[in-house]
Design an enzyme around this catalytic site. Sequence first.
Site, short mmCIF file in Angstrom:
data_model
loop_
_atom_site.label_atom_id
_atom_site.label_comp_id
_atom_site.label_asym_id
_atom_site.label_seq_id
_atom_site.Cartn_x
_atom_site.Cartn_y
_atom_site.Cartn_z
N SER A 193 0.65 -1.18 -0.05
CA SER A 193 0.01 0.04 -0.07
C SER A 193 0.94 1.27 -0.01
O SER A 193 1.78 1.50 -1.02
CB SER A 193 -0.93 -0.02 1.23
OG SER A 193 -2.01 0.76 0.97
N ASP A 209 -10.61 -3.95 -5.41
CA ASP A 209 -9.94 -3.08 -4.25
C ASP A 209 -10.32 -1.73 -4.26
O ASP A 209 -10.13 -0.70 -5.07
CB ASP A 209 -8.06 -2.97 -4.42
CG ASP A 209 -7.58 -2.32 -3.33
OD1 ASP A 209 -7.96 -1.32 -2.53
OD2 ASP A 209 -6.17 -2.67 -3.12
N HIS A 220 -8.25 -4.61 -0.35
CA HIS A 220 -7.04 -4.14 -0.33
C HIS A 220 -6.37 -4.88 0.81
O HIS A 220 -5.11 -4.61 1.16
CB HIS A 220 -7.10 -2.81 0.47
CG HIS A 220 -6.01 -1.86 0.20
ND1 HIS A 220 -5.64 -1.61 -0.99
CD2 HIS A 220 -5.30 -1.18 1.31
CE1 HIS A 220 -4.43 -0.84 -0.58
NE2 HIS A 220 -4.41 -0.43 0.68
C1 MLT Z 1 -1.55 5.74 -0.02
O1 MLT Z 1 -0.44 5.77 -0.21
O2 MLT Z 1 -2.23 6.72 0.54
C2 MLT Z 1 -2.15 4.43 -0.48
O3 MLT Z 1 -2.34 4.17 -1.51
C3 MLT Z 1 -3.20 4.15 0.67
C4 MLT Z 1 -2.93 3.75 1.76
O4 MLT Z 1 -1.83 3.70 2.30
O5 MLT Z 1 -3.96 3.92 2.76
#
Ligand code: MLT
Length: 200
Positions: free
Chosen positions: A101, A151, A182
């Site tokens: 993420s 996601d 996710h």
């Molecule tokens: C981000 O970098 O904000 C991600 O894609 C989403 C997350 O980390 O919640």
Amino acid sequence: MKHIFKEGSSKRPTLLLLHGTGGTENDLLSLGGLIDPEANILSVRGEVSENGMPRFFKRLREGVFDIEDLKLQTKKLNEFLDQASSEYGFERDNVVAVGYSNGANIAASLLFHYENALKGAVLHHPMVPIRGLDLPDSSAINVLITAGDNDPICPPEETTDLESLLKGAGAEVEVFWHSQGHQLTQEEAYHAKEWYNKTY
Ligand code: MLT
């Protein structure tokens, strides 16, 4: 940067572990150990705090990144890798990122900004970190992207756009899909191990 370093075999890559929003340097240690039990592990904590939740760069809201901060933090992480490699004695040109993420997004940003930052990357649920950049030559780089086709945070077009941008710069890219949103699933982790074993 706050981090954990665990020395492995000098012949193996160093795995750079990068957690998701609200995580710490402890989160991906077991994933790193699964992917390559003999690798050096360098697991870093993001220095930005969003209401107390560590991240690797600021965002304006969900899915909208603070591009100036993204660039600054990407530079700082790249410099940290240079320092850590002299301090711990691992090969700077043999670092493979494993990110989830927000951590996958900063790893993708390293690939987008610096030709020699990483040898490869496992990107779990990444987005396109920044658009409109000319990417450096990535012909020596291998990337695995894993994504959820449902996601809600990283829509599938983010995955397919990231794949095309990296391939356009010469990288070898493989994409693995699941339908668990996710979440970083066990199936995904085992697929990452399989990909890594055949690649390195
Ligand atoms: C981000 O970098 O904000 C991600 O894609 C989403 C997350 O980390 O919640």
